[in-house]
Design a protein around this motif. Structure first.
Motif, mmCIF file in Angstrom:
data_model
loop_
_atom_site.group_PDB
_atom_site.id
_atom_site.type_symbol
_atom_site.label_atom_id
_atom_site.label_comp_id
_atom_site.label_asym_id
_atom_site.label_seq_id
_atom_site.Cartn_x
_atom_site.Cartn_y
_atom_site.Cartn_z
ATOM 1 N N MET A 40 0.828 -1.205 0.000
ATOM 2 C CA MET A 40 0.000 0.000 0.000
ATOM 3 C C MET A 40 0.865 1.258 0.000
ATOM 4 O O MET A 40 0.512 2.268 -0.621
ATOM 5 N N GLY A 41 2.001 1.200 0.652
ATOM 6 C CA GLY A 41 2.937 2.326 0.623
ATOM 7 C C GLY A 41 3.479 2.567 -0.778
ATOM 8 O O GLY A 41 3.606 3.713 -1.220
ATOM 9 N N GLN A 42 3.786 1.483 -1.497
ATOM 10 C CA GLN A 42 4.232 1.624 -2.886
ATOM 11 C C GLN A 42 3.153 2.304 -3.719
ATOM 12 O O GLN A 42 3.441 3.167 -4.540
ATOM 13 N N TRP A 43 1.907 1.909 -3.510
ATOM 14 C CA TRP A 43 0.784 2.511 -4.230
ATOM 15 C C TRP A 43 0.657 3.993 -3.892
ATOM 16 O O TRP A 43 0.525 4.830 -4.781
ATOM 17 N N ALA A 44 0.744 4.317 -2.606
ATOM 18 C CA ALA A 44 0.601 5.716 -2.181
ATOM 19 C C ALA A 44 1.684 6.596 -2.780
ATOM 20 O O ALA A 44 1.428 7.758 -3.117
ATOM 21 N N ARG A 45 2.873 6.054 -2.939
ATOM 22 C CA ARG A 45 3.984 6.824 -3.519
ATOM 23 C C ARG A 45 3.953 6.852 -5.044
ATOM 24 O O ARG A 45 4.800 7.466 -5.684
ATOM 25 N N GLY A 46 2.977 6.180 -5.636
ATOM 26 C CA GLY A 46 2.854 6.168 -7.090
ATOM 27 C C GLY A 46 3.795 5.207 -7.784
ATOM 28 O O GLY A 46 4.003 5.299 -8.989
ATOM 29 N N GLU A 47 4.354 4.262 -7.024
ATOM 30 C CA GLU A 47 5.301 3.305 -7.597
ATOM 31 C C GLU A 47 4.607 2.165 -8.329
ATOM 32 O O GLU A 47 5.203 1.558 -9.225
ATOM 33 N N ILE A 48 3.377 1.859 -7.925
ATOM 34 C CA ILE A 48 2.592 0.821 -8.598
ATOM 35 C C ILE A 48 1.178 1.350 -8.821
ATOM 36 O O ILE A 48 0.725 2.256 -8.121
ATOM 37 N N SER A 49 0.499 0.753 -9.772
ATOM 38 C CA SER A 49 -0.866 1.174 -10.088
ATOM 39 C C SER A 49 -1.859 0.596 -9.079
ATOM 40 O O SER A 49 -1.540 -0.337 -8.324
ATOM 41 N N THR A 50 -3.060 1.140 -9.105
ATOM 42 C CA THR A 50 -4.126 0.616 -8.257
ATOM 43 C C THR A 50 -4.400 -0.846 -8.607
ATOM 44 O O THR A 50 -4.560 -1.688 -7.713
ATOM 45 N N THR A 51 -4.424 -1.146 -9.885
ATOM 46 C CA THR A 51 -4.667 -2.526 -10.326
ATOM 47 C C THR A 51 -3.606 -3.461 -9.774
ATOM 48 O O THR A 51 -3.919 -4.540 -9.244
ATOM 49 N N ARG A 52 -2.337 -3.061 -9.858
ATOM 50 C CA ARG A 52 -1.246 -3.900 -9.354
ATOM 51 C C ARG A 52 -1.325 -4.060 -7.843
ATOM 52 O O ARG A 52 -1.095 -5.151 -7.311
ATOM 53 N N MET A 53 -1.642 -2.983 -7.141
ATOM 54 C CA MET A 53 -1.776 -3.062 -5.687
ATOM 55 C C MET A 53 -2.850 -4.082 -5.320
ATOM 56 O O MET A 53 -2.635 -4.932 -4.458
ATOM 57 N N ARG A 54 -3.989 -4.020 -5.984
ATOM 58 C CA ARG A 54 -5.076 -4.961 -5.699
ATOM 59 C C ARG A 54 -4.652 -6.393 -5.985
ATOM 60 O O ARG A 54 -4.956 -7.306 -5.204
ATOM 61 N N GLU A 55 -3.958 -6.607 -7.096
ATOM 62 C CA GLU A 55 -3.476 -7.951 -7.434
ATOM 63 C C GLU A 55 -2.568 -8.496 -6.338
ATOM 64 O O GLU A 55 -2.693 -9.654 -5.924
ATOM 65 N N LEU A 56 -1.637 -7.668 -5.897
ATOM 66 C CA LEU A 56 -0.675 -8.110 -4.878
ATOM 67 C C LEU A 56 -1.358 -8.395 -3.548
ATOM 68 O O LEU A 56 -1.085 -9.422 -2.910
ATOM 69 N N ILE A 57 -2.254 -7.528 -3.126
ATOM 70 C CA ILE A 57 -2.955 -7.725 -1.845
ATOM 71 C C ILE A 57 -3.832 -8.958 -1.930
ATOM 72 O O ILE A 57 -3.842 -9.794 -0.999
ATOM 73 N N ARG A 58 -4.557 -9.101 -3.004
ATOM 74 C CA ARG A 58 -5.414 -10.297 -3.157
ATOM 75 C C ARG A 58 -4.570 -11.562 -3.187
ATOM 76 O O ARG A 58 -4.967 -12.591 -2.616
ATOM 77 N N GLY A 59 -3.412 -11.502 -3.827
ATOM 78 C CA GLY A 59 -2.523 -12.656 -3.862
ATOM 79 C C GLY A 59 -2.030 -13.052 -2.480
ATOM 80 O O GLY A 59 -1.849 -14.237 -2.194
ATOM 81 N N MET A 60 -1.819 -12.073 -1.620
ATOM 82 C CA MET A 60 -1.372 -12.354 -0.250
ATOM 83 C C MET A 60 -2.441 -13.112 0.548
ATOM 84 O O MET A 60 -2.116 -13.822 1.488
ATOM 85 N N HIS A 61 -3.683 -12.912 0.150
ATOM 86 C CA HIS A 61 -4.793 -13.494 0.910
ATOM 87 C C HIS A 61 -5.504 -14.598 0.161
ATOM 88 O O HIS A 61 -6.597 -15.009 0.558
ATOM 89 N N GLY A 62 -4.901 -15.061 -0.932
ATOM 90 C CA GLY A 62 -5.482 -16.164 -1.672
ATOM 91 C C GLY A 62 -6.781 -15.837 -2.367
ATOM 92 O O GLY A 62 -7.569 -16.725 -2.661
ATOM 93 N N ALA A 63 -7.037 -14.555 -2.609
ATOM 94 C CA ALA A 63 -8.257 -14.140 -3.299
ATOM 95 C C ALA A 63 -7.968 -13.959 -4.778
ATOM 96 O O ALA A 63 -6.873 -13.585 -5.172
ATOM 97 N N ALA A 64 -8.965 -14.213 -5.584
ATOM 98 C CA ALA A 64 -8.792 -14.064 -7.043
ATOM 99 C C ALA A 64 -8.935 -12.637 -7.494
ATOM 100 O O ALA A 64 -9.429 -11.786 -6.895
#
Length: 64
Positions: A40-64
């Motif tokens: 989320m910090g990477q997202w806030a700093r503009g280092e990754i897109s919203t789509t990428r942030m969601r993918e990474l967070i969902r991946g951490m929790h086993g969500a599709a």
């Protein structure tokens, strides 16, 4: 390219959004994992897109 002023406002808005989300999660008696906070910090700093942030967070929790 995005003008510096626009980028700074975007990152400030993202930081405010994260602070509000963290407060909401704390009010429920929970907290984000350090790994999720890092993403989320990477997202806030503009280092990754919203789509990428969601993918990474969902991946951490086993969500599709």
């Amino acid at each position: 390219m995005v003008p510096v002023e626009v980028f700074e406002e975007l990152t400030a808005e993202r930081s405010r959004s994260l602070a509000q989300a963290a407060a909401s999660v704390r009010a429920e008696g929970m907290s984000a994992s350090p790994a999720a906070e890092g993403v989320m910090g990477q997202w806030a700093r503009g280092e990754i897109s919203t789509t990428r942030m969601r993918e990474l967070i969902r991946g951490m929790h086993g969500a599709a």
